[in-house]
Enzyme design. Structure first.
Site, PDB file in Angstrom:
ATOM      1  N   LYS A 172       0.871  -1.190   0.000  1.00 54.47           N
ATOM      2  CA  LYS A 172       0.000   0.000   0.000  1.00 54.47           C
ATOM      3  C   LYS A 172       0.899   1.227   0.000  1.00 54.47           C
ATOM      4  O   LYS A 172       1.411   1.656   1.018  1.00 54.47           O
ATOM      5  CB  LYS A 172      -0.922   0.032   1.224  1.00 54.47           C
ATOM      6  CG  LYS A 172      -2.087   0.988   0.979  1.00 54.47           C
ATOM      7  CD  LYS A 172      -2.396   1.960   2.089  1.00 54.47           C
ATOM      8  CE  LYS A 172      -1.678   3.222   2.245  1.00 54.47           C
ATOM      9  NZ  LYS A 172      -1.877   4.316   1.305  1.00 54.47           N
ATOM     10  N   GLY A 225       6.820   5.627   7.985  1.00 55.00           N
ATOM     11  CA  GLY A 225       5.975   6.816   7.935  1.00 55.00           C
ATOM     12  C   GLY A 225       6.054   7.581   9.243  1.00 55.00           C
ATOM     13  O   GLY A 225       7.066   7.521   9.948  1.00 55.00           O
ATOM     14  N   SER A 226       4.976   8.260   9.559  1.00 57.64           N
ATOM     15  CA  SER A 226       4.979   9.142  10.724  1.00 57.64           C
ATOM     16  C   SER A 226       4.802   8.366  12.024  1.00 57.64           C
ATOM     17  O   SER A 226       4.269   7.250  12.045  1.00 57.64           O
ATOM     18  CB  SER A 226       3.834  10.147  10.587  1.00 57.64           C
ATOM     19  OG  SER A 226       2.606   9.439  10.578  1.00 57.64           O
ATOM     20  N   ASN A 227       5.198   8.974  13.144  1.00 59.68           N
ATOM     21  CA  ASN A 227       5.023   8.343  14.452  1.00 59.68           C
ATOM     22  C   ASN A 227       3.557   8.188  14.812  1.00 59.68           C
ATOM     23  O   ASN A 227       3.164   7.205  15.432  1.00 59.68           O
ATOM     24  CB  ASN A 227       5.711   9.174  15.530  1.00 59.68           C
ATOM     25  CG  ASN A 227       7.178   8.866  15.558  1.00 59.68           C
ATOM     26  OD1 ASN A 227       7.903   9.216  14.624  1.00 59.68           O
ATOM     27  ND2 ASN A 227       7.605   8.161  16.571  1.00 59.68           N
ATOM     28  N   VAL A 229       0.909   7.649  12.833  1.00 59.05           N
ATOM     29  CA  VAL A 229       0.299   6.491  12.174  1.00 59.05           C
ATOM     30  C   VAL A 229       0.979   5.197  12.636  1.00 59.05           C
ATOM     31  O   VAL A 229       0.312   4.201  12.948  1.00 59.05           O
ATOM     32  CB  VAL A 229       0.372   6.633  10.631  1.00 59.05           C
ATOM     33  CG1 VAL A 229      -0.115   5.361   9.947  1.00 59.05           C
ATOM     34  CG2 VAL A 229      -0.455   7.831  10.173  1.00 59.05           C
ATOM     35  N   GLY A 230       2.303   5.211  12.729  1.00 57.91           N
ATOM     36  CA  GLY A 230       3.046   4.003  13.100  1.00 57.91           C
ATOM     37  C   GLY A 230       2.688   3.484  14.481  1.00 57.91           C
ATOM     38  O   GLY A 230       2.565   2.278  14.700  1.00 57.91           O
ATOM     39  N   GLU A 247       9.389   2.122  10.933  1.00 61.29           N
ATOM     40  CA  GLU A 247      10.459   3.123  10.831  1.00 61.29           C
ATOM     41  C   GLU A 247       9.791   4.477  10.727  1.00 61.29           C
ATOM     42  O   GLU A 247       9.021   4.715   9.792  1.00 61.29           O
ATOM     43  CB  GLU A 247      11.328   2.856   9.600  1.00 61.29           C
ATOM     44  CG  GLU A 247      12.320   1.722   9.788  1.00 61.29           C
ATOM     45  CD  GLU A 247      13.328   1.975  10.903  1.00 61.29           C
ATOM     46  OE1 GLU A 247      13.578   3.150  11.250  1.00 61.29           O
ATOM     47  OE2 GLU A 247      13.843   0.985  11.439  1.00 61.29           O
ATOM     48  N   GLN A 328       1.731  19.452   3.708  1.00 63.65           N
ATOM     49  CA  GLN A 328       3.119  19.491   4.164  1.00 63.65           C
ATOM     50  C   GLN A 328       3.638  20.932   4.147  1.00 63.65           C
ATOM     51  O   GLN A 328       4.333  21.370   5.066  1.00 63.65           O
ATOM     52  CB  GLN A 328       3.965  18.583   3.262  1.00 63.65           C
ATOM     53  CG  GLN A 328       5.356  18.302   3.788  1.00 63.65           C
ATOM     54  CD  GLN A 328       5.348  17.588   5.110  1.00 63.65           C
ATOM     55  OE1 GLN A 328       4.518  16.714   5.371  1.00 63.65           O
ATOM     56  NE2 GLN A 328       6.254  17.958   5.996  1.00 63.65           N
ATOM     57  N   GLU A 377       9.725  16.996  14.628  1.00 68.92           N
ATOM     58  CA  GLU A 377      10.108  16.800  13.226  1.00 68.92           C
ATOM     59  C   GLU A 377       9.334  17.793  12.357  1.00 68.92           C
ATOM     60  O   GLU A 377       8.111  17.830  12.397  1.00 68.92           O
ATOM     61  CB  GLU A 377       9.794  15.365  12.783  1.00 68.92           C
ATOM     62  CG  GLU A 377      10.277  15.077  11.375  1.00 68.92           C
ATOM     63  CD  GLU A 377       9.947  13.656  10.900  1.00 68.92           C
ATOM     64  OE1 GLU A 377       8.778  13.236  11.030  1.00 68.92           O
ATOM     65  OE2 GLU A 377      10.860  12.970  10.400  1.00 68.92           O
TER      66      GLU A 377
END
Ligand code: NAP
Ligand code: MG
Length: 485
Positions: A172, A225-227, A229-230, A247, A328, A377
């Protein structure tokens, strides 16, 4: 321009009921349409991958490796085309795109060799006439969920080890960079990958991604991806006991000591901070500089930031492309405002032009370690300079963030280099070179809030995509007469 991008499921290009535009961030224009899939398509892709698994796992590992070698050759043939699609949909410069495609090819080449090295061990038994060995087994269907910032290299550095180990895959890709994912699927098709071994589904993370995360037939998920979502994905995947690798973000420091080659340090910091528009997980976002050299270092970095040409990545001579999309861009612009309130602007701090999502390379000075621009970030071309009085203070500031992806130190003092390597809390680090980059044959990934699960790339990559099986063979019936405890 591209045709309607469709899902690649069970070796067929299949549509969905809806579609959306793929926007070029440099011009705001549409490059073409891409399907918007949902739960239904994700379920079909998992079924196809499940059907393809038994035959793919029986395919000898060296043959699976050969397939990756053919993919590397096909990708090299389409290098320019793939790089151009990448620049058009993501925004990075053509030079950066060519570099990214080459990195994908390097990973394919390296992981193809794992097909001939997928060994276990023979281990002595404590029992007589007993032979023990370990072997690697694939996991089954694995899902790969990937971000937009390296839409060629990241899917490939996950796909290559996943496939060589004998897993089948549902990929995906990020919704805003579908074109590169489509070309990747075409390349695997041309190289002769059997149908169903790789499936690609285009659609939102909240539906397609979430279906994969919850599906009991998906045995593992590799996510970049981002923290935000992760972290949710890690929790949700636990409900079906999936193996998970995440990651995520970074806040990568470069330390500049008083004995550093300041020209080299400033060049490295500028490359790390402004290259790829700062949209790298490995981007340099903090320069931690000894106060005795801070003035000169700042002068050099500001000079380099000013010299960079911001614009459309397809134009020759452009060094810094746009932010990937409006969201962004808005995030980066809001951090510029936060930075102006918290610290002092040395250069940049504003939008470039009135069309597209361009931001000027920005340097803040007088930054304190606890400020938001030094902790969060930003994912844009923004560098924060923090002054320190000692090596110990520099190390403390470098480690005093939640992230731990990459870092760098500029010094000529060999003792400090070793102390630094011992104490720095990042999964990758550099000495006298920028924080960015990573070679295919070396492990890649972060500590602390940046990463969970095994490292990617290098020989370590296959650890995530295999199970270990331990086999005991009693070849004379000795166990029957031996006391087993
Ligand atoms: P993101 O928003 O977290 O998205 C990453 C992927 O997750 C996308 O494919 C996204 O789909 C999908 N997703 C979203 N919600 C989901 C859900 N509920 N379930 C399953 N999947 C879901 O990250 P991004 O903005 O694309 O990428 C930027 C981030 O990636 C930065 O934080 C950067 O540091 C990090 N990154 C880390 C590394 C590393 O190796 N450490 C490398 C590169 C980037 P949609 O596109 O449809 O939203
Ligand atoms: Mg996103």
């Amino acid at each position: 321009m591209h045709e309607l991008i469709k899902n690649y499921i069970d070796g067929e290009w299949v549509g969905a009921s809806r579609s959306t535009k793929n926007i070029n961030p440099a011009t705001g224009e549409s490059l073409g349409e891409v399907v918007v899939s949902g739960r239904e398509e994700a379920l079909k892709a998992v079924e196809a991958a499940k059907r393809a698994f038994p035959a793919w796992r029986r395919t000898p590992a060296p043959r699976r490796g050969e397939l990756l070698a053919r993919v590397a050759i096909e990708m090299a043939k389409r290098k320019e085309e793939l790089a151009r699609a990448l620049t058009l949909e993501e925004g990075k410069t053509i030079g950066e795109s060519l570099g990214e495609v080459q990195k994908a090819i390097n990973n394919l080449e390296f992981q193809s060799g794992e097909g001939r090295r997928l060994n276990g061990e023979t281990v002595p038994s404590e029992l007589p006439s007993t032979f023990c060995w370990t072997q690697r087994d694939p996991l089954g269907v694995v899902a790969l969920v990937t971000p937009w910032n390296f839409p060629v290299a990241i899917p490939i550095w996950k796909l290559a080890p996943a496939l060589v180990c004998g897993n089948t895959v549902v990929l995906k890709p990020a919704s805003i960079t579908p074109w590169t994912a489509k070309i990747i699927a075409e390349i695997f098709e041309t190289a002769g990958l059997p149908k169903g071994v790789l499936n690609v589904v285009f659609g939102p993370g909240s539906s397609v991604g979430q279906t994969l995360v919850e599906h009991p037939d998906v045995k593992a998920i590799s996510f970049t991806g981002s923290n935000e979502v992760g972290t949710k994905l890690y929790v949700d995947a636990a409900a079906t006991l999936k193996k998970v690798q995440c990651e995520m973000g970074g806040k990568n420091p470069v330390i500049v000591l008083e004995d550093a080659d300041l020209e080299l340090a400033a060049t490295g910091a500028a490359q790390g901070a402004f290259g790829s528009t700062g949209q790298r997980c490995t981007a340099t976002s903090r320069a931690i500089v000894m106060s005795s050299v801070a003035k000169e270092f700042t002068r050099l970095v500001v000079e380099k930031a000013r010299a960079l040409k911001v614009g459309d990545g397809t134009t020759a001579g452009v060094n810094v492309g746009p932010c990937v999309d409006e969201s962004q861009f808005d995030t980066v612009m809001s951090y510029l405002e936060i930075g102006k309130r918290e610290a002092k602007l040395a250069v940049g701090g504003e939008r470039v032009g009135d069309k597209g999502f361009f931001v000027a390379p920005t340097v803040f000075v007088g930054v304190k370690p606890e400020m938001r621009i030094a902790q969060e970030e930003i994912f844009g071309p923004v560098l924060s300079i923090i002054e320190v009085e000692s090596f110990e203070e520099a190390m403390h500031v470098a480690n005093d963030v939640k992230f731990g992806l990459t870092s760098s130190i500029y010094t000529r003092d060999v003792g400090r280099v070793f102390q630094y390597a011992e104490h720095i809390e990042t999964g990758i680090t550099h000495v006298n070179s920028p924080t960015v980059g990573g070679e295919a044959q070396l492990p890649f990934g972060g500590m602390k809030a940046t990463g969970v699960g095994a490292r990617e790339m290098g020989r370590t990559a296959i650890e995530f995509y295999c199970e270990w099986k331990t086999v005991y063979v009693d070849y004379t019936g000795a166990k029957r007469t031996t006391n087993i405890y």
